[in-house]
Design an enzyme around this catalytic site. Structure first.
Site, PDB file in Angstrom:
ATOM      1  N   HIS A   1      21.468  35.167  24.198  1.00  0.00           N
ATOM      2  CA  HIS A   1      21.727  36.812  24.677  1.00  0.00           C
ATOM      3  C   HIS A   1      22.258  37.313  23.492  1.00  0.00           C
ATOM      4  CE1 HIS A   1      22.087  40.200  26.617  1.00  0.00           C
ATOM      5  NE2 HIS A   1      23.441  40.467  26.151  1.00  0.00           N
TER       6      HIS A   1
ATOM      7  N   TYR B   1      21.770  41.663  20.650  1.00  0.00           N
ATOM      8  CA  TYR B   1      22.453  42.622  20.000  1.00  0.00           C
ATOM      9  C   TYR B   1      22.555  42.491  18.492  1.00  0.00           C
ATOM     10  CZ  TYR B   1      23.494  43.423  24.781  1.00  0.00           C
ATOM     11  OH  TYR B   1      23.434  43.912  26.126  1.00  0.00           O
TER      12      TYR B   1
ATOM     13  N   ARG C   1       5.374  35.266  33.864  1.00  0.00           N
ATOM     14  CA  ARG C   1       5.226  35.441  32.558  1.00  0.00           C
ATOM     15  C   ARG C   1       4.564  34.456  31.611  1.00  0.00           C
ATOM     16  NH1 ARG C   1      11.257  35.015  29.900  1.00  0.00           N
ATOM     17  NH2 ARG C   1      10.236  35.340  28.033  1.00  0.00           N
ATOM     18  N   ARG C   2       4.413  34.507  30.498  1.00  0.00           N
ATOM     19  CA  ARG C   2       4.098  33.283  29.593  1.00  0.00           C
ATOM     20  C   ARG C   2       3.069  32.373  30.163  1.00  0.00           C
ATOM     21  NH1 ARG C   2       9.564  30.824  27.231  1.00  0.00           N
ATOM     22  NH2 ARG C   2       9.779  31.865  25.366  1.00  0.00           N
TER      23      ARG C   2
ATOM     24  N   HIS D   1      10.573  44.291  30.226  1.00  0.00           N
ATOM     25  CA  HIS D   1      11.772  44.707  29.769  1.00  0.00           C
ATOM     26  C   HIS D   1      12.058  44.405  28.314  1.00  0.00           C
ATOM     27  CE1 HIS D   1      16.036  44.562  28.820  1.00  0.00           C
ATOM     28  NE2 HIS D   1      16.229  43.355  28.570  1.00  0.00           N
ATOM     29  N   PHE D   2      11.476  43.498  27.597  1.00  0.00           N
ATOM     30  CA  PHE D   2      12.084  43.259  26.385  1.00  0.00           C
ATOM     31  C   PHE D   2      11.119  43.843  25.340  1.00  0.00           C
ATOM     32  CE2 PHE D   2      10.327  38.783  27.004  1.00  0.00           C
ATOM     33  CZ  PHE D   2       9.443  38.638  25.782  1.00  0.00           C
ATOM     34  N   HIS D   3       9.917  44.387  25.797  1.00  0.00           N
ATOM     35  CA  HIS D   3       9.025  45.184  24.817  1.00  0.00           C
ATOM     36  C   HIS D   3       9.668  46.509  24.708  1.00  0.00           C
ATOM     37  CE1 HIS D   3       6.525  41.733  24.844  1.00  0.00           C
ATOM     38  NE2 HIS D   3       6.055  42.079  23.582  1.00  0.00           N
TER      39      HIS D   3
HETATM   40 FE1  HAS Z   1      17.658  41.921  27.700  1.00  0.00          FE
HETATM   41  C1  HAS Z   1      16.121  39.111  28.996  1.00  0.00           C
HETATM   42  C2  HAS Z   1      19.878  41.810  30.544  1.00  0.00           C
HETATM   43  C3  HAS Z   1      19.388  44.551  26.476  1.00  0.00           C
HETATM   44  C4  HAS Z   1      16.018  41.434  24.869  1.00  0.00           C
HETATM   45  N1  HAS Z   1      16.347  40.653  26.940  1.00  0.00           N
HETATM   46  C5  HAS Z   1      15.717  39.504  27.981  1.00  0.00           C
HETATM   47  C6  HAS Z   1      14.668  38.829  26.821  1.00  0.00           C
HETATM   48  C7  HAS Z   1      14.759  39.403  25.620  1.00  0.00           C
HETATM   49  C8  HAS Z   1      15.695  40.752  25.856  1.00  0.00           C
HETATM   50  C9  HAS Z   1      13.840  39.322  24.304  1.00  0.00           C
HETATM   51  O1  HAS Z   1      20.737  39.895  32.670  1.00  0.00           O
HETATM   52  C10 HAS Z   1      13.748  37.721  27.241  1.00  0.00           C
HETATM   53  C11 HAS Z   1      14.619  36.435  26.998  1.00  0.00           C
HETATM   54  C12 HAS Z   1      13.431  35.377  27.128  1.00  0.00           C
HETATM   55  O2  HAS Z   1      12.305  35.000  26.608  1.00  0.00           O
HETATM   56  O3  HAS Z   1      13.742  34.635  28.312  1.00  0.00           O
HETATM   57  N2  HAS Z   1      19.338  43.042  28.457  1.00  0.00           N
HETATM   58  C13 HAS Z   1      19.977  42.849  29.520  1.00  0.00           C
HETATM   59  C14 HAS Z   1      20.906  43.890  29.772  1.00  0.00           C
HETATM   60  C15 HAS Z   1      20.919  44.570  28.675  1.00  0.00           C
HETATM   61  C16 HAS Z   1      19.745  44.083  27.863  1.00  0.00           C
HETATM   62  C17 HAS Z   1      21.862  44.009  30.918  1.00  0.00           C
HETATM   63  N3  HAS Z   1      17.538  43.109  26.232  1.00  0.00           N
HETATM   64  C18 HAS Z   1      18.559  43.975  25.777  1.00  0.00           C
HETATM   65  C19 HAS Z   1      18.282  44.372  24.014  1.00  0.00           C
HETATM   66  C20 HAS Z   1      17.382  43.360  23.836  1.00  0.00           C
HETATM   67  C21 HAS Z   1      16.853  42.710  24.867  1.00  0.00           C
HETATM   68  C22 HAS Z   1      19.033  45.353  23.793  1.00  0.00           C
HETATM   69  C23 HAS Z   1      16.779  43.441  22.580  1.00  0.00           C
HETATM   70  C24 HAS Z   1      17.074  44.075  21.335  1.00  0.00           C
HETATM   71  N4  HAS Z   1      17.926  40.492  29.507  1.00  0.00           N
HETATM   72  C25 HAS Z   1      18.723  40.861  30.409  1.00  0.00           C
HETATM   73  C26 HAS Z   1      18.794  39.588  31.421  1.00  0.00           C
HETATM   74  C27 HAS Z   1      17.513  38.954  30.796  1.00  0.00           C
HETATM   75  C28 HAS Z   1      17.214  39.479  29.638  1.00  0.00           C
HETATM   76  C29 HAS Z   1      19.514  39.207  32.595  1.00  0.00           C
HETATM   77  C30 HAS Z   1      17.345  37.594  31.561  1.00  0.00           C
HETATM   78  C31 HAS Z   1      15.913  37.996  32.504  1.00  0.00           C
HETATM   79  C32 HAS Z   1      15.296  36.596  33.096  1.00  0.00           C
HETATM   80  O4  HAS Z   1      15.377  36.308  34.205  1.00  0.00           O
HETATM   81  O5  HAS Z   1      14.832  35.770  32.296  1.00  0.00           O
HETATM   82  C33 HAS Z   1      21.740  45.777  28.453  1.00  0.00           C
HETATM   83  O6  HAS Z   1      22.484  45.655  26.991  1.00  0.00           O
HETATM   84  C34 HAS Z   1      21.134  47.096  28.074  1.00  0.00           C
HETATM   85  C35 HAS Z   1      22.008  48.306  27.800  1.00  0.00           C
HETATM   86  C36 HAS Z   1      21.269  49.594  27.523  1.00  0.00           C
HETATM   87  C37 HAS Z   1      21.612  50.643  27.837  1.00  0.00           C
HETATM   88  C38 HAS Z   1      20.738  51.808  27.347  1.00  0.00           C
HETATM   89  C39 HAS Z   1      21.590  53.090  26.755  1.00  0.00           C
HETATM   90  C40 HAS Z   1      20.637  53.856  25.856  1.00  0.00           C
HETATM   91  C41 HAS Z   1      20.531  54.293  24.606  1.00  0.00           C
HETATM   92  C42 HAS Z   1      19.483  55.351  24.388  1.00  0.00           C
HETATM   93  C43 HAS Z   1      20.022  56.944  24.484  1.00  0.00           C
HETATM   94  C44 HAS Z   1      19.017  57.648  24.126  1.00  0.00           C
HETATM   95  C45 HAS Z   1      19.211  58.956  23.196  1.00  0.00           C
HETATM   96  C46 HAS Z   1      17.889  59.640  23.188  1.00  0.00           C
HETATM   97  C47 HAS Z   1      20.420  59.256  22.743  1.00  0.00           C
HETATM   98  C48 HAS Z   1      22.374  50.930  29.116  1.00  0.00           C
HETATM   99  C49 HAS Z   1      21.364  53.975  23.805  1.00  0.00           C
HETATM  100  C50 HAS Z   1      18.041  61.157  22.867  1.00  0.00           C
HETATM  101  C51 HAS Z   1      16.674  61.571  22.537  1.00  0.00           C
HETATM  102  C52 HAS Z   1      16.367  62.963  22.631  1.00  0.00           C
HETATM  103  C53 HAS Z   1      15.033  63.330  22.319  1.00  0.00           C
HETATM  104  C54 HAS Z   1      17.012  63.792  23.657  1.00  0.00           C
HETATM  105 CU    CU Z   2      20.372  38.421  27.624  1.00  0.00          CU
END
Ligand code: HAS
Ligand code: CU
Length: 559
Positions: free
Chosen positions: A235, A239, A449-450, A386-388
């Site tokens: 996990h 980050y 998946r996979r 999700h992860f793409h």
């Molecule tokens: Fe995830 C599975 C939970 C974030 C990557 N995640 C994965 C896998 C990958 C991955 C690769 O709880 C698959 C692994 C595998 O092969 O099995 N993930 C989360 C949670 C977050 C999260 C709670 N993941 C990421 C990030 C990744 C990533 C970042 C890569 C870089 N994820 C999971 C969970 C799994 C999981 C389970 C397991 C699922 C399963 O069952 O297998 C959080 O950290 C997300 C927080 C993010 C936010 C978004 C904030 C938004 C922002 C943008 C603001 C936009 C602006 C634009 C300013 C709350 C900062 C303004 C623009 C204008 C033009 C106005």
């Molecule tokens: Cu994770």
């Protein structure tokens, strides 16, 4: 590439004096490795996308199986591209942040050589079909020891960079007694300190279990315990991928759009929270695994939601900085500032689009993390959906956007094909949204998946026809976008007009600067200790249950 002048004493420094030729070439070299990883890894995406609609082309792409291609895709993109790009980018940013060369040229070059040798070993093993075990390399699947050695070297390369960054901060502190660490240097060090703690799981896994087991020195291993070690790192690694993009979003993009960031302290706090909460969360990948007490899964549920918080802070803070820039450029009204942002600058446009996609990437992460909802989506195509949007876009499209100023900075050549670069960013954006829409919806219908859906006998049982078409079309658009990117890169590097003026690295201004920062927020050792304590609470009770280990599994070749 001038040799550095001494920068001790903190007098006025010209930026080019701090970049030593002998530290710049390993940075450039790692950038090249990163882009090779992106090119080859990304190309495999075509095979996977088309597979969804029954077009099976892995043989045409010289792969023995679908899974060999998928392994290349995962390893080259999730490990090589991300690690090599971060090493290069964060090292460069740290030099600029601390206004001094890296503490050790030996470590800087060592990071390049270990990355290169690690890549060659792992690539050889995968390309010869001796390591078709996907990027999670779960035991008891057998892989060549060269693969594990290669993977270990890739991690070592990042750890050499981590050490170098910590030493660089130390050297800076000796030269500036009693002063606050400059933010631009600080965030890079926090990123790598977090990763140093996070990588422990996979280092133990590879060095003490999988490598000796693949060499035959250990006859058997304990797959369930190995999974815990894998996800301990698995996990937090996300980050480690994300934080370099955050460095750009917080401290560079605002400059590029002419806005200021709200406060130095807030950025520091967000990075410190990521350091503290990133690691003790790994069990959210194992909600459905047997043999782990529910109460420990719930502990990780809470830490996972804690680590969402700094990303929410980021969303609002970066948005505010963008709004500041848009208004300074004449934007009015509630949303008028958005159109005034410099959308014509490919570096900015790519990163703004990456941010927008990350809103959905984050939201789907919260679905994954919600214990009972995870039962619906786990191991379905929802997860790659999700992860793409996270690593595949928030990170990758941001790195692409960064490279649109970084490559001109490093080569002294103007970015060529700006309109092509803009088209590239938009194509990726549209592509990933279609792709993720397809994967997510199909996942909710139960598509695994996979899996090589194109070859699966149960293919017609899942009525995800439209969804799979969206996945296929979206994925193909992403591959085309990748091709456009490499046209722009090669055009710039080999035929770009020479810049007459050296470029500046964009660095954002703060509305409230470092003077108001609480000294606590600069005490990295203190926060590291808190992180270690949280990790101990989150992991020791579970690990104790696994002792003594049930080492029963010999390696099994499944491909
Ligand atoms: Fe995830 C599975 C939970 C974030 C990557 N995640 C994965 C896998 C990958 C991955 C690769 O709880 C698959 C692994 C595998 O092969 O099995 N993930 C989360 C949670 C977050 C999260 C709670 N993941 C990421 C990030 C990744 C990533 C970042 C890569 C870089 N994820 C999971 C969970 C799994 C999981 C389970 C397991 C699922 C399963 O069952 O297998 C959080 O950290 C997300 C927080 C993010 C936010 C978004 C904030 C938004 C922002 C943008 C603001 C936009 C602006 C634009 C300013 C709350 C900062 C303004 C623009 C204008 C033009 C106005
Ligand atoms: Cu994770």
């Amino acid at each position: 590439t001038a040799r550095a002048r001494t920068v001790a004493g903190g007098g006025a420094v010209t930026h080019e004096g701090i970049f030593l030729a002998e530290q710049l070439w390993p940075i450039k070299g790692q950038l090249v490795l990163a882009l090779i990883g992106l090119a080859i890894g990304g190309l495999m995406g075509l095979m996977q996308a088309l597979d969804r609609v029954g077009i099976v082309i892995y043989k045409a792409m010289l792969m023995q199986t679908y899974y060999q291609g998928l392994t290349i895709h995962g390893v080259l993109l999730a490990f090589l591209f991300t690690f090599a790009f971060s090493n290069a980018f964060v090292s460069l940013v740290a030099i600029r942040g601390f206004e001094r060369p890296l503490a050790s040229t030996f470590l800087a070059q060592g990071a390049f050589w270990t990355m290169l040798v690690g890549t060659l070993l792992a690539a050889y093993a995968i390309l010869t079909n001796q390591a078709t075990v996907l990027f999670t390399f779960y035991a008891p699947m057998r892989a060549s020891s060269l693969f594990f050695l290669g993977a270990a070297l890739l991690v070592i390369s990042t750890l050499l960079t981590a050490l170098n960054l910590v030493l660089t901060r130390r050297a800076w502190q000796r030269e500036h007694p009693g002063e606050r660490t400059p933010l631009l240097g600080f965030v890079g060090v926090v990123t790598y300190v977090m990763w140093a703690l996070a990588s422990l799981g996979v280092v133990v896994l590879v060095v003490f279990f999988l490598l000796p087991w693949s060499l035959g020195w250990l006859k058997t291993t304990d797959p369930q315990f190995n999974r815990i070690l894998f996800w301990y790192t698995g996990h937090a690694i996300v980050y480690f991928w994300l934080m370099p993009a955050y460095i750009s979003w917080y401290l560079m993009v605002p400059r590029q759009v002419g806005g200021r960031v709200f406060s130095d302290s807030l950025v520091r706090l967000a990075f410190i929270l990521l350091l503290v909460f990133s690691v003790p969360t790994g069990l959210h990948h194992q909600y459905v695994d047997p043999g782990i007490p529910t109460v420990m899964k719930v502990v990780h549920l809470f830490t996972t939601f804690s680590v969402v918080f700094p990303s929410l802070v980021t969303a609002f803070t970066v948005m505010a900085a963008l709004e500041d820039g848009g208004r300074a450029r004449g934007g009015t009204g509630l949303l008028g500032w958005i159109w005034k942002l410099p959308w014509g600058d490919p570096s900015v446009a790519a990163q703004l689009l990456a941010m927008l996609v990350f809103i959905l990437g984050g939201a789907t992460g919260i679905v994954n993390a919600s214990y009972n909802l995870n039962n619906v989506v786990h191991n379905t195509s929802f997860v790659p959906g999700h992860f793409h949007m996270t690593v595949g876009t928030a990170v990758t499209l941001s790195f692409i956007g960064i490279s649109y100023w970084l490559i001109p900075f490093l080569t002294g050549r103007e970015l060529m094909g700006r309109r092509l670069a803009l088209a590239q960013a938009w194509l990726w954006f549209v592509g990933v949204l279609l792709f993720a829409r397809g994967q997510i919806a199909a996942g909710l219908l139960g598509e695994p998946r996979r899996s090589s859906i194109g070859e699966a006998p149960y293919r017609d049982l899942i009525s995800a026809g439209l969804d799979n078409w969206l996945t296929a079309i979206g994925g193909t658009l992403m591959v085309i976008s990748g091709l456009l990117y490499f046209i722009v890169v090669l055009w710039t590097v080999f035929a770009g007009r020479r810049l007459t003026q050296p470029l500046e690295i964009p660095v954002a201004e703060m509305r409230f600067g470092a003077r108001e920062t609480s000294p606590r927020l600069d005490q990295l050792g203190f926060w590291f200790l808190i992180a270690v304590i949280l990790v101990a609470i989150a992991y020791i009770p579970t690990i104790l249950l696994y002792l003594p280990l049930q080492s029963v599994s010999p390696p099994i070749k499944v491909y």
